[in-house]
Design a protein around this motif. Sequence first.
Motif, short mmCIF file in Angstrom:
data_model
loop_
_atom_site.label_atom_id
_atom_site.label_comp_id
_atom_site.label_asym_id
_atom_site.label_seq_id
_atom_site.Cartn_x
_atom_site.Cartn_y
_atom_site.Cartn_z
N ALA A 234 -69.74 23.19 -53.00
CA ALA A 234 -70.04 22.71 -54.36
C ALA A 234 -70.94 23.71 -55.10
N LEU A 235 -71.89 24.29 -54.40
CA LEU A 235 -72.77 25.28 -55.02
C LEU A 235 -71.98 26.51 -55.47
N ARG A 236 -71.06 26.96 -54.64
CA ARG A 236 -70.22 28.10 -55.00
C ARG A 236 -69.41 27.78 -56.27
N LYS A 237 -68.84 26.61 -56.29
CA LYS A 237 -68.01 26.21 -57.43
C LYS A 237 -68.84 26.14 -58.71
N PHE A 238 -70.08 25.65 -58.61
CA PHE A 238 -70.93 25.49 -59.78
C PHE A 238 -71.49 26.83 -60.28
N TYR A 239 -71.97 27.68 -59.37
CA TYR A 239 -72.67 28.90 -59.76
C TYR A 239 -71.78 30.13 -59.91
N LEU A 240 -70.66 30.19 -59.21
CA LEU A 240 -69.81 31.39 -59.23
C LEU A 240 -68.65 31.20 -60.20
N SER A 241 -68.28 32.28 -60.90
CA SER A 241 -67.09 32.23 -61.74
C SER A 241 -65.88 32.02 -60.84
N THR A 242 -64.78 31.57 -61.43
CA THR A 242 -63.55 31.35 -60.67
C THR A 242 -63.09 32.64 -60.00
N ALA A 243 -63.14 33.74 -60.74
CA ALA A 243 -62.73 35.02 -60.18
C ALA A 243 -63.61 35.42 -59.00
N THR B 171 -76.99 23.42 -40.28
CA THR B 171 -75.73 23.20 -39.55
C THR B 171 -75.64 21.82 -38.93
N ASP B 172 -76.78 21.14 -38.74
CA ASP B 172 -76.76 19.81 -38.15
C ASP B 172 -76.52 18.71 -39.18
N ASP B 173 -76.45 19.06 -40.45
CA ASP B 173 -76.23 18.08 -41.51
C ASP B 173 -74.75 18.07 -41.88
N PRO B 174 -74.07 16.94 -41.71
CA PRO B 174 -72.64 16.88 -42.01
C PRO B 174 -72.31 17.17 -43.48
N ALA B 175 -73.24 16.97 -44.37
CA ALA B 175 -73.00 17.20 -45.80
C ALA B 175 -73.19 18.67 -46.20
N ALA B 176 -73.74 19.48 -45.31
CA ALA B 176 -74.10 20.86 -45.66
C ALA B 176 -72.91 21.71 -46.07
N GLY B 177 -71.80 21.62 -45.37
CA GLY B 177 -70.62 22.42 -45.71
C GLY B 177 -70.09 22.09 -47.09
N ALA B 178 -70.01 20.80 -47.39
CA ALA B 178 -69.54 20.38 -48.71
C ALA B 178 -70.52 20.83 -49.79
N GLN B 179 -71.80 20.79 -49.48
CA GLN B 179 -72.82 21.21 -50.44
C GLN B 179 -72.68 22.71 -50.74
N ALA B 180 -72.47 23.52 -49.71
CA ALA B 180 -72.31 24.96 -49.91
C ALA B 180 -71.08 25.25 -50.79
N ALA C 115 -81.68 32.85 -58.30
CA ALA C 115 -82.63 32.41 -57.27
C ALA C 115 -82.37 30.97 -56.85
N ASP C 116 -82.08 30.10 -57.82
CA ASP C 116 -81.76 28.71 -57.50
C ASP C 116 -80.52 28.64 -56.60
N PHE C 117 -79.50 29.42 -56.96
CA PHE C 117 -78.27 29.42 -56.17
C PHE C 117 -78.54 29.88 -54.74
N TYR C 118 -79.18 31.03 -54.59
CA TYR C 118 -79.40 31.54 -53.24
C TYR C 118 -80.31 30.61 -52.44
N GLY C 119 -81.33 30.05 -53.06
CA GLY C 119 -82.20 29.12 -52.34
C GLY C 119 -81.45 27.90 -51.85
N ALA C 120 -80.68 27.28 -52.73
CA ALA C 120 -79.93 26.08 -52.35
C ALA C 120 -78.80 26.41 -51.38
N TYR C 121 -78.13 27.54 -51.59
CA TYR C 121 -77.02 27.93 -50.72
C TYR C 121 -77.52 28.20 -49.30
N ILE C 122 -78.60 28.95 -49.19
CA ILE C 122 -79.16 29.25 -47.86
C ILE C 122 -79.63 27.96 -47.19
N ASP C 123 -80.25 27.07 -47.94
CA ASP C 123 -80.63 25.77 -47.38
C ASP C 123 -79.42 25.04 -46.81
N ALA C 124 -78.32 25.05 -47.56
CA ALA C 124 -77.12 24.33 -47.13
C ALA C 124 -76.51 24.96 -45.88
#
Length: 168
Positions: free
Chosen positions: A84-93, A73-82, A60-69
């Motif tokens: 980073a969230l993938r890297k933190f929450y998802l396994s490498t595979a 679309t108007d936030d320049p940091a949003a793409g990098a945040q998305a 739930a934390d991942f989906y909430g933060a990912y959807i927020d990011a």
Amino acid sequence: MHKNLRARLLVASSLTAALGLAAVTPALAGPAPAPTTRHASTAAPTPVQGDPRNVTDRVADFYGAYIDAVWSTDDPAAGAQAKALRKFYLSTAEQKKVAAYETREHADGVLFAQNVPVKWSVAYTGSGAGHATALVTLTWSDGKHPEITRIKVQTDLRTRKITDLKPA
């Protein structure tokens, strides 16, 4: 007498350990509190809580933060945040599977869509063999008959990383 006391202490400590494990195991994979919706007209604030040890809360934390990011679309940091969230929450595979899906389908591999949902919820659906599963429901519109899709999410109980995403 001393031998009997030692045996009782051993039984008591074993029982305490077993009860502690029984209490912790469901908490690690168990259901997250039901998501709540906040309305501007609501007088009292609705509490939202989570537990970083609970893998359903982490989904739930991942989906909430990912959807927020990705919504921002108007936030320049949003793409990098998305990313980073993938890297933190998802396994490498799973990160590789998401990237392959995106190349093949030209759509977001976490949301399985080209746009962003307006709401989301996560429900625990079970666990076994070292994994927990949850069902993510994405709501794409408001109104009487909103469009929804669902994603089955599998999480490793040891690493708490998401190891599989697939449309349900």
